[in-house]
Design a protein around this motif. Structure first.
Motif, PDB file in Angstrom:
ATOM      1  N   ASP A   1      17.337  -7.175 -39.444  1.00  0.00           N
ATOM      2  CA  ASP A   1      18.318  -6.936 -38.384  1.00  0.00           C
ATOM      3  C   ASP A   1      17.747  -7.288 -37.020  1.00  0.00           C
ATOM      4  O   ASP A   1      18.432  -7.863 -36.183  1.00  0.00           O
ATOM      5  N   VAL A   2      16.473  -6.925 -36.784  1.00  0.00           N
ATOM      6  CA  VAL A   2      15.832  -7.218 -35.507  1.00  0.00           C
ATOM      7  C   VAL A   2      15.791  -8.724 -35.277  1.00  0.00           C
ATOM      8  O   VAL A   2      16.154  -9.216 -34.210  1.00  0.00           O
TER       9      VAL A   2
ATOM     10  N   LEU B   1      17.735 -10.726 -32.349  1.00  0.00           N
ATOM     11  CA  LEU B   1      17.005 -11.574 -31.410  1.00  0.00           C
ATOM     12  C   LEU B   1      17.514 -13.012 -31.469  1.00  0.00           C
ATOM     13  O   LEU B   1      17.676 -13.663 -30.437  1.00  0.00           O
ATOM     14  N   ARG B   2      17.773 -13.518 -32.674  1.00  0.00           N
ATOM     15  CA  ARG B   2      18.297 -14.882 -32.814  1.00  0.00           C
ATOM     16  C   ARG B   2      19.579 -15.032 -31.989  1.00  0.00           C
ATOM     17  O   ARG B   2      19.733 -15.997 -31.254  1.00  0.00           O
ATOM     18  N   GLU B   3      20.472 -14.068 -32.116  1.00  0.00           N
ATOM     19  CA  GLU B   3      21.741 -14.135 -31.381  1.00  0.00           C
ATOM     20  C   GLU B   3      21.504 -14.114 -29.870  1.00  0.00           C
ATOM     21  O   GLU B   3      22.095 -14.899 -29.133  1.00  0.00           O
TER      22      GLU B   3
ATOM     23  N   GLU C   1      16.022  -7.485 -26.351  1.00  0.00           N
ATOM     24  CA  GLU C   1      15.727  -6.225 -27.017  1.00  0.00           C
ATOM     25  C   GLU C   1      16.478  -6.120 -28.335  1.00  0.00           C
ATOM     26  O   GLU C   1      17.662  -6.447 -28.399  1.00  0.00           O
ATOM     27  N   ALA C   2      15.761  -5.675 -29.353  1.00  0.00           N
ATOM     28  CA  ALA C   2      16.357  -5.427 -30.671  1.00  0.00           C
ATOM     29  C   ALA C   2      15.467  -4.425 -31.393  1.00  0.00           C
ATOM     30  O   ALA C   2      14.252  -4.621 -31.467  1.00  0.00           O
ATOM     31  N   GLY C   3      16.064  -3.358 -31.910  1.00  0.00           N
ATOM     32  CA  GLY C   3      15.260  -2.328 -32.560  1.00  0.00           C
ATOM     33  C   GLY C   3      14.229  -1.796 -31.589  1.00  0.00           C
ATOM     34  O   GLY C   3      14.555  -1.454 -30.461  1.00  0.00           O
ATOM     35  N   ASP C   4      12.969  -1.790 -32.007  1.00  0.00           N
ATOM     36  CA  ASP C   4      11.908  -1.316 -31.109  1.00  0.00           C
ATOM     37  C   ASP C   4      11.163  -2.473 -30.440  1.00  0.00           C
ATOM     38  O   ASP C   4      10.100  -2.286 -29.857  1.00  0.00           O
TER      39      ASP C   4
ATOM     40  N   MET D   1       4.711  -9.975 -33.697  1.00  0.00           N
ATOM     41  CA  MET D   1       5.508  -9.313 -32.663  1.00  0.00           C
ATOM     42  C   MET D   1       6.858  -8.843 -33.183  1.00  0.00           C
ATOM     43  O   MET D   1       7.514  -8.025 -32.548  1.00  0.00           O
ATOM     44  N   ILE D   2       7.298  -9.387 -34.312  1.00  0.00           N
ATOM     45  CA  ILE D   2       8.524  -8.899 -34.965  1.00  0.00           C
ATOM     46  C   ILE D   2       8.262  -8.775 -36.461  1.00  0.00           C
ATOM     47  O   ILE D   2       7.328  -9.347 -36.972  1.00  0.00           O
TER      48      ILE D   2
END
Length: 85
Positions: free
Chosen positions: A3-4, A8-10, A42-45, A84-85
């Motif tokens: 999901d993160v 981020l892709r979007e 920003e996405a998730g943490d 990093m992700i």
């Protein structure tokens, strides 16, 4: 795709989609960013500014890019490679 990563892709597609392609270097992307180098993703943490990504991913990117998809693919691969992700 996590999901993160999907979020981020979007965000990257939206932010970098307005650049004038082909882009020759990171500076060619700055005018497309809503808040310039301070644009935050920003996405998730995960929270990164465009400037932080540029500093950490410089060696992961292979300019020039002819389209936003190949740029975003390399950004995401670089973020994964750096843990990093």
């Amino acid at each position: 795709m996590t999901d993160v990563k999907a979020e981020l892709r979007e965000q990257f597609m939206d932010a970098f989609g307005g650049a004038d392609y082909p882009v020759e270097n990171q500076m060619d992307l700055v005018p497309a960013l809503p808040n310039g180098p301070g644009t935050k993703f920003e996405a998730g943490d995960v929270s990164l500014t465009a400037m932080e990504m540029a500093a950490k991913l410089g060696s992961e990117q292979e300019f020039p890019y002819d389209d936003v998809e190949s740029l975003v693919d390399d950004i995401l691969e670089g973020l994964e490679a750096k843990g990093m992700i």
